[in-house]
Design a protein around this motif. Sequence first.
Motif, PDB file in Angstrom:
ATOM      1  N   ALA A 120      -5.428  -0.404   2.610  1.00 54.56           N
ATOM      2  CA  ALA A 120      -6.810  -0.373   3.090  1.00 54.56           C
ATOM      3  C   ALA A 120      -7.467   0.963   2.751  1.00 54.56           C
ATOM      4  N   VAL A 121      -6.638   1.925   2.342  1.00 52.28           N
ATOM      5  CA  VAL A 121      -7.102   3.277   2.018  1.00 52.28           C
ATOM      6  C   VAL A 121      -6.465   3.687   0.706  1.00 52.28           C
ATOM      7  N   ASP A 122      -7.236   4.357  -0.145  1.00 56.16           N
ATOM      8  CA  ASP A 122      -6.712   4.878  -1.408  1.00 56.16           C
ATOM      9  C   ASP A 122      -5.574   5.849  -1.074  1.00 56.16           C
ATOM     10  N   CYS A 163      -6.501   9.797  -2.442  1.00 51.63           N
ATOM     11  CA  CYS A 163      -7.570  10.605  -1.844  1.00 51.63           C
ATOM     12  C   CYS A 163      -7.954  10.152  -0.435  1.00 51.63           C
ATOM     13  N   HIS A 164      -7.324   9.079   0.044  1.00 58.10           N
ATOM     14  CA  HIS A 164      -7.526   8.564   1.401  1.00 58.10           C
ATOM     15  C   HIS A 164      -8.925   8.020   1.660  1.00 58.10           C
ATOM     16  N   MET A 165      -9.596   7.594   0.603  1.00 63.11           N
ATOM     17  CA  MET A 165     -10.905   6.957   0.721  1.00 63.11           C
ATOM     18  C   MET A 165     -10.695   5.482   1.059  1.00 63.11           C
ATOM     19  N   THR A 218     -10.767   1.567   0.875  1.00 68.39           N
ATOM     20  CA  THR A 218     -10.910   0.677  -0.274  1.00 68.39           C
ATOM     21  C   THR A 218     -11.891  -0.443   0.062  1.00 68.39           C
ATOM     22  N   GLU A 219     -12.411  -1.072  -0.976  1.00 69.43           N
ATOM     23  CA  GLU A 219     -13.376  -2.164  -0.841  1.00 69.43           C
ATOM     24  C   GLU A 219     -12.785  -3.394  -1.524  1.00 69.43           C
ATOM     25  N   PRO A 220     -13.202  -4.587  -1.125  1.00 68.37           N
ATOM     26  CA  PRO A 220     -12.657  -5.805  -1.742  1.00 68.37           C
ATOM     27  C   PRO A 220     -12.975  -5.956  -3.225  1.00 68.37           C
ATOM     28  N   ASP A 221     -13.986  -5.243  -3.721  1.00 65.56           N
ATOM     29  CA  ASP A 221     -14.387  -5.414  -5.119  1.00 65.56           C
ATOM     30  C   ASP A 221     -13.996  -4.242  -6.016  1.00 65.56           C
ATOM     31  N   MET A 222     -13.036  -3.439  -5.595  1.00 64.22           N
ATOM     32  CA  MET A 222     -12.631  -2.293  -6.417  1.00 64.22           C
ATOM     33  C   MET A 222     -11.971  -2.784  -7.696  1.00 64.22           C
ATOM     34  N   LYS A 223     -12.301  -2.138  -8.792  1.00 62.93           N
ATOM     35  CA  LYS A 223     -11.826  -2.573 -10.102  1.00 62.93           C
ATOM     36  C   LYS A 223     -10.581  -1.831 -10.562  1.00 62.93           C
ATOM     37  N   SER A 275      -5.343  -0.869  -4.615  1.00 70.19           N
ATOM     38  CA  SER A 275      -6.669  -0.557  -5.168  1.00 70.19           C
ATOM     39  C   SER A 275      -6.942   0.936  -5.025  1.00 70.19           C
ATOM     40  N   PHE A 276      -7.803   1.420  -5.934  1.00 65.63           N
ATOM     41  CA  PHE A 276      -8.102   2.846  -5.996  1.00 65.63           C
ATOM     42  C   PHE A 276      -9.581   3.060  -6.220  1.00 65.63           C
ATOM     43  N   CYS A 277     -10.082   4.198  -5.779  1.00 65.30           N
ATOM     44  CA  CYS A 277     -11.508   4.495  -5.924  1.00 65.30           C
ATOM     45  C   CYS A 277     -11.866   4.916  -7.340  1.00 65.30           C
ATOM     46  N   SER A 278     -10.871   5.332  -8.131  1.00 61.83           N
ATOM     47  CA  SER A 278     -11.162   5.818  -9.480  1.00 61.83           C
ATOM     48  C   SER A 278      -9.949   5.660 -10.386  1.00 61.83           C
ATOM     49  N   VAL A 279     -10.185   5.815 -11.670  1.00 68.47           N
ATOM     50  CA  VAL A 279      -9.102   5.769 -12.650  1.00 68.47           C
ATOM     51  C   VAL A 279      -8.143   6.927 -12.402  1.00 68.47           C
ATOM     52  N   TYR A 280      -8.681   8.081 -12.015  1.00 68.68           N
ATOM     53  CA  TYR A 280      -7.833   9.247 -11.748  1.00 68.68           C
ATOM     54  C   TYR A 280      -6.800   8.932 -10.669  1.00 68.68           C
ATOM     55  N   CYS A 281      -7.265   8.361  -9.544  1.00 70.89           N
ATOM     56  CA  CYS A 281      -6.354   8.043  -8.448  1.00 70.89           C
ATOM     57  C   CYS A 281      -5.323   7.003  -8.884  1.00 70.89           C
ATOM     58  N   LYS A 282      -5.753   6.007  -9.639  1.00 70.23           N
ATOM     59  CA  LYS A 282      -4.832   4.990 -10.142  1.00 70.23           C
ATOM     60  C   LYS A 282      -3.773   5.626 -11.033  1.00 70.23           C
ATOM     61  N   ASP A 283      -4.178   6.521 -11.927  1.00 70.57           N
ATOM     62  CA  ASP A 283      -3.231   7.173 -12.828  1.00 70.57           C
ATOM     63  C   ASP A 283      -2.242   8.056 -12.069  1.00 70.57           C
ATOM     64  N   GLU A 284      -2.715   8.738 -11.037  1.00 69.23           N
ATOM     65  CA  GLU A 284      -1.826   9.568 -10.216  1.00 69.23           C
ATOM     66  C   GLU A 284      -0.785   8.697  -9.517  1.00 69.23           C
ATOM     67  N   PHE A 285      -1.211   7.559  -9.009  1.00 70.50           N
ATOM     68  CA  PHE A 285      -0.306   6.625  -8.345  1.00 70.50           C
ATOM     69  C   PHE A 285       0.763   6.143  -9.312  1.00 70.50           C
ATOM     70  N   LYS A 286       0.349   5.796 -10.528  1.00 68.52           N
ATOM     71  CA  LYS A 286       1.279   5.262 -11.514  1.00 68.52           C
ATOM     72  C   LYS A 286       2.344   6.280 -11.926  1.00 68.52           C
ATOM     73  N   LYS A 287       2.044   7.566 -11.816  1.00 78.41           N
ATOM     74  CA  LYS A 287       3.016   8.597 -12.182  1.00 78.41           C
ATOM     75  C   LYS A 287       4.227   8.568 -11.252  1.00 78.41           C
TER      76      LYS A 287
END
Length: 81
Positions: free
Chosen positions: A36-38, A41-43, A45-50, A61-73
């Motif tokens: 429910a939270v990124d 960055c702890h933002m 999340t929304e149902p339509d996040m890409k 889900s993540f608020c940005s590509v940066y956060c997604k990439d950090e998670f994947k690491k």
Amino acid sequence: MSVSLMACAQETPKVKHKKAAPVAKSNAKAVKFANAVDPICHMPTEPDMKDTAVYKNKTYSFCSVYCKDEFKKNPEKYVQK
């Protein structure tokens, strides 16, 4: 040799834009995110996040590509146990 730059004095022609076609409703199910939270960055999340990533059959889900990439690491660092 001299070069002169002059703006075009003609008026821009008026263009008639076509109306957009109505958007068809999708039969796709809404994705339920595992968070429910990124986790980066702890933002909230929304149902339509890409920006999403799947880890151990759960979609995050993540608020940005940066956060997604950090998670994947290092997903284990951020996955709630």
